[in-house]
Design a protein around this motif. Structure first.
Motif: not given
Length: 211
Positions: A44-48
């Motif tokens: 959702r946060l576009n993080l690894e």
């Protein structure tokens, strides 16, 4: 620019019992679940996602894995505090850890732990021990230049005694159990199921600041 979501916790963070993290009858798989809330939140946060949870993990393990991890200032870090009445032994030779809790099986160390747990009869002892480990972990992360660090607990009843004045970290006012309105159960019959993890990820994404 934020690149990684680093999460710490126990089986509730690891994803014990989810479809890709279930070894019948009720053991966890060798890797954290991609269906657990850390991965869903990272998506959702576009993080690894770096999921450092461990089944049976204690708040001492949360601290141990923190001080042995190399953080980057751009990391977003989430601690999911687990049950206070758990402990951990660090092996002398290889720094591997052995988790202890009310579930621990037979053996001299397990029996000694059970006796101490019963005879101490002090929830404050265990809670304050957890506060020490969580607080030191928090300061360690801050010293690495990380600015986005968040602390959640499963439910308020897990910690009967409020944070002491010397503790500098703060729990988020919304506990994880309150994020789940439709509860389901994982394949092992005891841990949160996929719908619960989805709700946790969604609610956390609403509660956290925009990165």
């Amino acid at each position: 620019m934020h690149k990684r979501l680093i999460t710490f916790g126990c089986s509730y963070t690891y994803g014990h019992g989810l479809a890709d993290c279930h070894v019948p009858p009720n053991n966890a798989g060798p890797h954290p679940s991609k269906f657990a809330w850390p991965q869903l939140l990272a998506d959702r946060l576009n993080l690894e996602c770096v999921n450092l949870g461990k089944p049976g993990g204690s708040n001492k393990l949360l601290w141990w894995r923190t001080v042995n991890f190399e953080f980057e200032p751009t990391d977003v870090v989430i601690y999911y505090a687990t049950f206070p009445d758990r402990d951990m032994i660090i092996n002398n030779d290889d720094n591997e850890t052995w988790q202890m809790g009310p579930w621990s099986g037979l053996g001299k160390r397990a029996n000694a732990f059970h006796r101490y747990l019963v005879q101490s009869n002090s929830t404050k002892t265990w809670e304050y021990q957890s506060y020490v480990h969580i607080d030191h972990a928090y300061h360690h992360v801050l010293r690495q230049g990380v600015k986005n660090v968040f602390h959640f607990k499963r439910k308020n009843e897990d910690f009967e005694h409020k944070l002491p004045s010397w503790a500098t970290f703060k729990f988020h006012p919304v506990c994880v159990e309150d994020m789940v309105t439709i509860k389901d159960v994982a394949l092992d019959g005891s841990h949160p199921g996929p719908k619960s993890h989805e709700q946790i990820a969604k609610r956390m994404s609403e509660l956290l600041p925009k990165f």
